[in-house]
Design a protein around this motif. Structure first.
Motif, PDB file in Angstrom:
ATOM      1  N   GLY A  25      43.485  23.213  46.989  1.00  0.00           N
ATOM      2  CA  GLY A  25      42.369  22.603  46.277  1.00  0.00           C
ATOM      3  C   GLY A  25      41.874  21.282  46.824  1.00  0.00           C
ATOM      4  O   GLY A  25      41.078  20.617  46.180  1.00  0.00           O
ATOM      5  N   SER A 448      32.292  29.461  34.581  1.00  0.00           N
ATOM      6  CA  SER A 448      33.403  28.879  35.352  1.00  0.00           C
ATOM      7  C   SER A 448      34.620  28.613  34.460  1.00  0.00           C
ATOM      8  O   SER A 448      34.484  28.335  33.273  1.00  0.00           O
ATOM      9  N   LYS A 449      35.781  28.708  35.083  1.00  0.00           N
ATOM     10  CA  LYS A 449      37.041  28.420  34.358  1.00  0.00           C
ATOM     11  C   LYS A 449      37.548  27.060  34.819  1.00  0.00           C
ATOM     12  O   LYS A 449      37.495  26.729  35.995  1.00  0.00           O
ATOM     13  N   VAL A 451      40.346  25.007  35.989  1.00  0.00           N
ATOM     14  CA  VAL A 451      41.700  25.282  36.478  1.00  0.00           C
ATOM     15  C   VAL A 451      42.537  24.021  36.642  1.00  0.00           C
ATOM     16  O   VAL A 451      43.737  24.081  36.819  1.00  0.00           O
ATOM     17  N   ARG A 452      41.903  22.872  36.616  1.00  0.00           N
ATOM     18  CA  ARG A 452      42.692  21.630  36.662  1.00  0.00           C
ATOM     19  C   ARG A 452      41.929  20.506  35.986  1.00  0.00           C
ATOM     20  O   ARG A 452      40.715  20.435  36.073  1.00  0.00           O
ATOM     21  N   ARG A 471      38.769  20.739  38.295  1.00  0.00           N
ATOM     22  CA  ARG A 471      38.584  21.773  39.306  1.00  0.00           C
ATOM     23  C   ARG A 471      38.075  23.005  38.575  1.00  0.00           C
ATOM     24  O   ARG A 471      38.683  23.454  37.609  1.00  0.00           O
ATOM     25  N   LEU A 472      36.922  23.496  38.999  1.00  0.00           N
ATOM     26  CA  LEU A 472      36.314  24.637  38.327  1.00  0.00           C
ATOM     27  C   LEU A 472      36.322  25.841  39.258  1.00  0.00           C
ATOM     28  O   LEU A 472      36.083  25.703  40.463  1.00  0.00           O
ATOM     29  N   LYS A 473      36.549  26.992  38.671  1.00  0.00           N
ATOM     30  CA  LYS A 473      36.611  28.218  39.475  1.00  0.00           C
ATOM     31  C   LYS A 473      35.596  29.217  38.949  1.00  0.00           C
ATOM     32  O   LYS A 473      35.508  29.431  37.739  1.00  0.00           O
ATOM     33  N   GLU A 474      34.825  29.785  39.863  1.00  0.00           N
ATOM     34  CA  GLU A 474      33.867  30.811  39.453  1.00  0.00           C
ATOM     35  C   GLU A 474      33.696  31.781  40.613  1.00  0.00           C
ATOM     36  O   GLU A 474      33.361  31.353  41.731  1.00  0.00           O
ATOM     37  N   VAL A 478      35.971  27.556  44.303  1.00  0.00           N
ATOM     38  CA  VAL A 478      36.658  26.492  43.565  1.00  0.00           C
ATOM     39  C   VAL A 478      35.961  25.179  43.897  1.00  0.00           C
ATOM     40  O   VAL A 478      35.803  24.823  45.060  1.00  0.00           O
ATOM     41  N   LEU A 503      29.625  23.561  42.335  1.00  0.00           N
ATOM     42  CA  LEU A 503      29.650  25.027  42.365  1.00  0.00           C
ATOM     43  C   LEU A 503      28.280  25.579  42.802  1.00  0.00           C
ATOM     44  O   LEU A 503      28.206  26.489  43.624  1.00  0.00           O
ATOM     45  N   ASP A 515      36.345  25.943  51.163  1.00  0.00           N
ATOM     46  CA  ASP A 515      37.356  26.755  50.504  1.00  0.00           C
ATOM     47  C   ASP A 515      37.329  28.208  50.954  1.00  0.00           C
ATOM     48  O   ASP A 515      38.264  28.949  50.748  1.00  0.00           O
TER      49      ASP A 515
END
Ligand code: KIV
Ligand code: ZN
Length: 519
Positions: A25, A448-449, A451-452, A471-474, A478, A503, A515
């Protein structure tokens, strides 16, 4: 005649932008990498490994930009042994004042059998061909035996002899998996130095990972055995448990000079500002008890220690905080500071901004100074990160109001600017931050989720700024988001919005997404 003791120099090869970026990350965009590269130059590293150009177009571009801009540091680019990798590496660093191609291949039996499916003879041939090919581009060629510490030592000698014969100027023996013990590494480096006939024609380098917490100890053990290049990262970031930390090696050589009799060109008082910047850019918070740069590294808590330090700092302090740039970093700015002083402070911190950027930032500085008594360097760095280094914003936080408490259902009301449109919304959550995030995500239509999430107080004191990293994940992407504000909930919302902007930026520039490695 009295003999003069000549201190030998250890070359500091910084790989924060390459191995450091391989921290889970820790991806950085080009502007962030450039900013860090400028600071690394100020810090005085000898070699900067700017990236792995074949890994993505984004990495190639960042390395190319750094190679064009940074003139006083040797710029290295990583490449496997294939011509394609080396061509890409050269393409990225060809404009550097002093370019270095760093090529590597795994050498341990376990890697040969399961990963490469190659014989030792084939590996030697690949390595020699790669070094010869790289040598056609630049004089400075480094060769590394990946998984070196788990490789048969006579095979290392054989391959080092062959690559040095082919023109390698630096040979690096990495502890890729962080497996070595200091005595063992000293012994290994000594053995290789004593059994490689042409070793004197190259610099021997060490590169350690921290899986057993021994990276710095091993690096110093290798140096004691005659290695004269140390591969390190700022704050020790890197793959898994990280790499050897630059500040620990540099300050050990400095503090124990009488024992080590070795120097580096690192400017010690740039260590702390560099650590701060790296942490801010990567979003990887430095643990408080981290040697040299942790928040507690110079804090004395026990009464007996405090008493001793007050009587004489040497009782419990082996280094002065100002030596690593800690105290000088606390130069205070406030609401009476003018534009000129602000500009001077920015220059001190390494930021040379255009007039336009300076004016914009000065406005933000004034807004912050109205809320807080003292503005520290770290606060100014955060302003720069938010205002100057950020990607162009699609979402902007216009207004946030949060209600929470022991009995109230946490509710957030948000006004968000989405491009030119201002939208308003409200939502709930399990806490005020959750309520703000849910509301913003709904308004932005983001799936987005999170994650941190981490909060860090930038400085001590009740009016300290809270610095939030998310930290967003989609869809496999990331993104990092950062925000700072004296109000932690506002800082969190800013970080969330910043993450959404990153993002969007990544979606639009898939080839520029660090990433998303190509392999
Ligand atoms: O850890 C390692 O082996 C590396 C090499 C590419 C030098 O990072
Ligand atoms: Zn490594």
């Amino acid at each position: 005649m009295e003999a003069t003791i000549m201190e030998e120099k250890v070359i500091i090869f910084d790989t924060t932008l390459r191995d450091g970026e391989q921290s889970p990350g820790a991806s950085m965009n080009s502007a962030e990498k450039m900013r860090l590269a400028i600071q690394l130059e100020k810090l005085g590293v000898d070699v900067m490994e700017a990236g792995f150009p074949v890994s993505s177009r984004g990495d190639f571009e960042s390395v190319r930009m750094i190679a064009q801009k940074i003139r006083s540091v040797e710029i290295a680019a990583l490449a496997r042994t294939s011509k394609g990798d080396i061509d890409k590496a050269w393409g990225a660093i060809r404009d550097a004042a002093r370019p270095r191609i760093h090529t590597f291949i795994a050498t341990s039996d376990i890697h040969l059998e399961y990963k490469l499916k190659m014989t030792r003879d084939k590996v030697v041939k690949e390595a020699v061909d790669a070094v010869r090919y790289a040598k056609g581009f630049t004089d400075s060629v480094e060769f590394s035996t990946e998984d070196g510490t788990r490789t048969d030592r006579d095979f290392i000698c054989r391959i080092f002899e062959a690559v040095i014969e082919a023109g390698a100027t630096t040979v690096n023996l990495p502890d890729t998996v962080g497996y070595a013990i200091p005595e063992e590494y000293t012994e290994l480096i000594s053995y290789v130095r004593n059994h490689t006939p042409n070793i004197h024609k190259a610099i021997m380098s060490v590169h350690c990972h921290n899986d057993l917490g021994l990276a710095t100890a091993n690096t110093l053990a290798g140096i004691r055995a005659g290695a004269r290049q140390a591969e390190v990262t700022v704050n020790g970031i890197g793959e898994r448990a990280g790499n050897t930390s630059l500040e620990e090696v540099a300050m050990t050589l400095y503090t124990r000079a009488e024992l080590m009799n070795l120097t580096t060109s690192v400017k010690a008082d740039e260590i702390y500002p560099t650590s701060r910047l790296a942490s801010m850019i990567t979003g990887i918070v430095v643990q408080p008890n981290k040697a040299i740069v942790g928040a507690n590294a110079f804090a004395h808590e026990a009464g007996i220690h405090q008493d001793g330090v007050l009587k004489n700092p040497m009782t419990y302090e082996i280094m002065k905080p100002e030596t690593v740039g800690l105290a000088s970093n606390r130069l205070v700015m406030g609401k009476h500071s003018g534009r000129h002083a602000f500009q001077k402070k920015l220059a001190e911190l390494g930021y040379d901004l255009s007039k336009e950027d300076l004016n914009r930032l000065f406005e933000k500085f004034k807004e912050l100074a109205d809320k807080r008594k003292e503005i520290l360097d770290e606060d100014i760095e955060v302003l720069v990160a938010e205002e100057i280094l950020r990607v162009s914003d699609i979402y902007k936080l216009d207004y946030l109001n949060v209600v929470s408490g022991t009995v109230a259902v946490p509710t957030a009301t948000v006004k968000l600017k989405i491009r030119d449109r201002v939208v308003q919304g409200a939502g709930f959550g399990v806490g005020p931050i959750d309520a703000a995030f849910n509301t913003i995500a709904k308004m932005a239509g983001s799936s987005s989720k999170l994650v941190r999430f981490s909060v860090n107080a930038i400085s001590g004191g009740m009016d300290a700024q809270g610095e939030v990293t998310v930290r967003l994940k989609e869809n496999g992407l990331v993104a990092l988001g950062k925000g700072a504000d004296p109000d932690i909930i506002t800082a969190s919302a800013k970080a969330f919005v910043n993450g959404l902007n990153h993002l969007e930026y990544m979606k639009k520039n898939p080839s520029l997404t660090p990433d998303q490695r190509d392999f």
